[in-house]
Write a protein that holds these residues in place. Structure first.
Motif, PDB file in Angstrom:
ATOM      1  N   HIS A  86       4.514  27.062  38.089  1.00 21.29           N
ATOM      2  CA  HIS A  86       4.886  27.916  39.220  1.00 21.29           C
ATOM      3  C   HIS A  86       3.776  27.942  40.267  1.00 21.29           C
ATOM      4  O   HIS A  86       3.547  28.962  40.948  1.00 21.29           O
ATOM      5  N   THR A  87       3.065  26.825  40.428  1.00 19.22           N
ATOM      6  CA  THR A  87       1.905  26.717  41.304  1.00 19.22           C
ATOM      7  C   THR A  87       2.207  25.742  42.432  1.00 19.22           C
ATOM      8  O   THR A  87       2.967  24.795  42.259  1.00 19.22           O
ATOM      9  N   VAL A  88       1.585  25.967  43.586  1.00 19.55           N
ATOM     10  CA  VAL A  88       1.763  25.071  44.729  1.00 19.55           C
ATOM     11  C   VAL A  88       0.805  23.885  44.588  1.00 19.55           C
ATOM     12  O   VAL A  88      -0.396  24.059  44.368  1.00 19.55           O
ATOM     13  N   PHE A  89       1.352  22.677  44.729  1.00 18.67           N
ATOM     14  CA  PHE A  89       0.574  21.443  44.697  1.00 18.67           C
ATOM     15  C   PHE A  89       0.937  20.586  45.901  1.00 18.67           C
ATOM     16  O   PHE A  89       1.931  20.836  46.588  1.00 18.67           O
ATOM     17  N   VAL A  90       0.157  19.563  46.139  1.00 16.77           N
ATOM     18  CA  VAL A  90       0.505  18.510  47.087  1.00 16.77           C
ATOM     19  C   VAL A  90       0.762  17.241  46.284  1.00 16.77           C
ATOM     20  O   VAL A  90      -0.095  16.800  45.512  1.00 16.77           O
ATOM     21  N   PHE A  91       1.961  16.686  46.457  1.00 19.43           N
ATOM     22  CA  PHE A  91       2.396  15.496  45.718  1.00 19.43           C
ATOM     23  C   PHE A  91       2.661  14.334  46.663  1.00 19.43           C
ATOM     24  O   PHE A  91       3.023  14.552  47.827  1.00 19.43           O
ATOM     25  N   PRO A  92       2.557  13.095  46.163  1.00 19.92           N
ATOM     26  CA  PRO A  92       3.103  11.974  46.922  1.00 19.92           C
ATOM     27  C   PRO A  92       4.606  12.201  47.129  1.00 19.92           C
ATOM     28  O   PRO A  92       5.291  12.702  46.224  1.00 19.92           O
ATOM     29  N   THR A 245       1.675  20.946  32.169  1.00 18.73           N
ATOM     30  CA  THR A 245       3.065  20.902  32.608  1.00 18.73           C
ATOM     31  C   THR A 245       3.701  22.282  32.669  1.00 18.73           C
ATOM     32  O   THR A 245       4.591  22.522  33.493  1.00 18.73           O
ATOM     33  N   GLY A 246       3.280  23.175  31.791  1.00 14.37           N
ATOM     34  CA  GLY A 246       3.956  24.460  31.688  1.00 14.37           C
ATOM     35  C   GLY A 246       5.258  24.383  30.906  1.00 14.37           C
ATOM     36  O   GLY A 246       6.044  25.338  30.903  1.00 14.37           O
ATOM     37  N   TRP A 247       5.505  23.258  30.218  1.00 11.56           N
ATOM     38  CA  TRP A 247       6.754  23.076  29.469  1.00 11.56           C
ATOM     39  C   TRP A 247       6.625  23.669  28.068  1.00 11.56           C
ATOM     40  O   TRP A 247       5.539  23.985  27.600  1.00 11.56           O
ATOM     41  N   ARG A 248       7.771  23.740  27.412  1.00  8.32           N
ATOM     42  CA  ARG A 248       7.772  24.086  25.988  1.00  8.32           C
ATOM     43  C   ARG A 248       7.231  22.904  25.191  1.00  8.32           C
ATOM     44  O   ARG A 248       7.330  21.757  25.614  1.00  8.32           O
ATOM     45  N   VAL A 249       6.672  23.199  24.030  1.00 13.22           N
ATOM     46  CA  VAL A 249       6.089  22.137  23.222  1.00 13.22           C
ATOM     47  C   VAL A 249       7.144  21.117  22.807  1.00 13.22           C
ATOM     48  O   VAL A 249       6.858  19.917  22.691  1.00 13.22           O
ATOM     49  N   THR A 250       8.397  21.555  22.617  1.00  8.85           N
ATOM     50  CA  THR A 250       9.463  20.615  22.264  1.00  8.85           C
ATOM     51  C   THR A 250       9.711  19.616  23.395  1.00  8.85           C
ATOM     52  O   THR A 250      10.005  18.445  23.129  1.00  8.85           O
ATOM     53  N   GLU A 251       9.591  20.075  24.642  1.00  4.02           N
ATOM     54  CA  GLU A 251       9.782  19.175  25.781  1.00  4.02           C
ATOM     55  C   GLU A 251       8.643  18.172  25.878  1.00  4.02           C
ATOM     56  O   GLU A 251       8.859  16.987  26.170  1.00  4.02           O
ATOM     57  N   VAL A 252       7.417  18.630  25.624  1.00  2.12           N
ATOM     58  CA  VAL A 252       6.265  17.728  25.644  1.00  2.12           C
ATOM     59  C   VAL A 252       6.424  16.654  24.574  1.00  2.12           C
ATOM     60  O   VAL A 252       6.227  15.455  24.834  1.00  2.12           O
TER      61      VAL A 252
END
Length: 394
Positions: A86-92, A245-252
């Motif tokens: 839920h953080t602001v980043f700069v991406f390609p 990532t901030g994902w659940r461990v199952t997603e990782v």
């Protein structure tokens, strides 16, 4: 019985960081887009971090600020948007669809539900009313191209309406529809930050419609994002991956399996790299120094940081919420911090004298001179101030 996993020691991890994060002299990038691609994401919570992080990694940093501004606001090859945690980043720009599908969709669903819940608790209008205001605001933004929340409220006055938040709680307050709705639309990938109202260090942004992108399969997008990040930051532990990532461990774990990640042995336990990346990586030929800004993606890249940042340095370099301040690096490890004084001077202090002796001082001094020349009359104060930064800046 299977073959034992290859052991990757701390020295090799620092060598990978130096080369893949474009910090060693021979690994510097040609432009802002190359920097962002190499790092996957530039932390964007503090606007100055983006520009100073790029400058620290360019072969020729003199034009880092105008080149980064052009990439963000003219060429649109870089996009400032909500991403992991839920953080602001700069991406390609080519990563916006991947980030939205892998991370944004789930976060956005929770954020919309929470907004509707908060409005209902305050007796504010319902979800249908909010959707109507949303569509009107997006249409106004399309007509204007870029606009502030106040400008959009001229076209859609309902954006000015307020509602009480958490009444009776210690953190109660009054929210405007515009502040909550525009943030939600950012998380949903419908709008992005446009040009700031002031200089490149400003924290006040206009809004713009998000660039169109295809809708991707969530699992495929997660695999793609994790593969890119491991190529830049591997080896990393499962805890690092879950945190970043901030994902659940199952997603990782699912993404690691889908990409065929390979296991290596680290001091912390099992680590992961992309397939075919288990071979040794030699250290840069020349020692290197770098002055990285607060919240730099390298300093904040892993949850487990002992291999590049000694625990005893953390109280001086981090705030109470875990945000890192400006750091001084020497050969792949954090050895101190820096700050800008009111007169513009870049001042620094080595905290780890055992690992940054006399050889480091002239190199750090040169990096401080280059940074001071780059900033010129601009004054940069980190958004989240840390003990050493405040002391040095005083």
């Amino acid at each position: 019985m299977g073959q034992p996993h290859r052991y990757v020691d701390v020295a090799e991890r620092r060598a990978r960081l130096a080369l893949r994060h474009r910090l060693a002299a021979g690994a510097r990038a040609a432009g802002p887009e190359e920097v962002a691609t190499s790092l996957v994401a530039l932390h964007g919570t503090d606007p100055a971090t983006v520009y100073l992080g790029v400058a620290a990694r360019l072969a020729d940093p003199v034009e880092a600020v105008p080149r980064t501004e052009r990439a963000l606001y003219e060429d649109r090859t870089l996009v400032r948007m909500h991403g992991m945690r839920h953080t602001v980043f700069v991406f390609p720009a080519e990563l916006t669809a991947v980030v939205h599908a892998s991370t944004g969709i789930a976060v956005a669903a929770r954020a919309r539900s929470q907004l509707i819940k908060d409005m209902a608790a305050a007796g504010a209008p319902d979800a249908a009313w909010l959707k109507e205001v949303e569509e009107s605001a997006l249409a106004a933004l399309a007509r204007r191209g870029q606009a502030t929340a106040a400008e959009l409220a001229e076209d859609e006055p309902r954006l000015r309406e307020q509602f009480a938040y958490a009444p009776g709680k210690s953190y109660e307050g009054v929210h405007t529809v515009s502040s909550r709705l525009l943030r939600l639309l950012g998380v949903e990938g419908k709008v992005v930050r446009g040009r700031p109202l002031g200089s490149w260090t400003s924290t006040q942004f206009r809004w713009a419609l998000a660039p169109a992108h295809p809708e991707l399969d969530v699992a495929d997008a997660q695999t793609d994002l994790l593969r890119r990040w491991l190529a830049a930051c591997g080896p990393a532990t499962e805890a690092d991956l879950k945190w970043w990532t901030g994902w659940r461990v199952t997603e990782v774990r699912r993404a690691l399996a889908a990409m065929g990640a390979q296991e290596v042995s680290l001091d912390e336990g099992t680590g992961y790299v992309v397939a075919g990346d288990t071979g040794p990586v030699a250290a840069p030929r020349e020692p290197w120094a770098a002055l990285l800004p607060a919240l730099d993606p390298t300093a904040m890249g892993w949850q487990q940081r002992d291999w590049y940042l000694a625990p005893e340095l953390r109280p001086a370099l981090f705030d109470r919420s875990g945000n890192v301040g400006p750091t001084v690096w020497w050969n792949g490890r954090v050895v101190g911090g820096w700050a800008q004084r009111p007169d513009g001077e870049i001042t620094w202090r080595l905290l780890d004298l055992e690992n940054a002796g006399r050889e480091a001082e002239p190199a750090v001094t040169e990096q401080a001179r280059l940074l001071q020349d780059l900033l010129g009359p601009t004054r940069v104060t980190p958004r989240f101030r840390t003990p050493l930064e405040k002391e040095l800046a005083a």
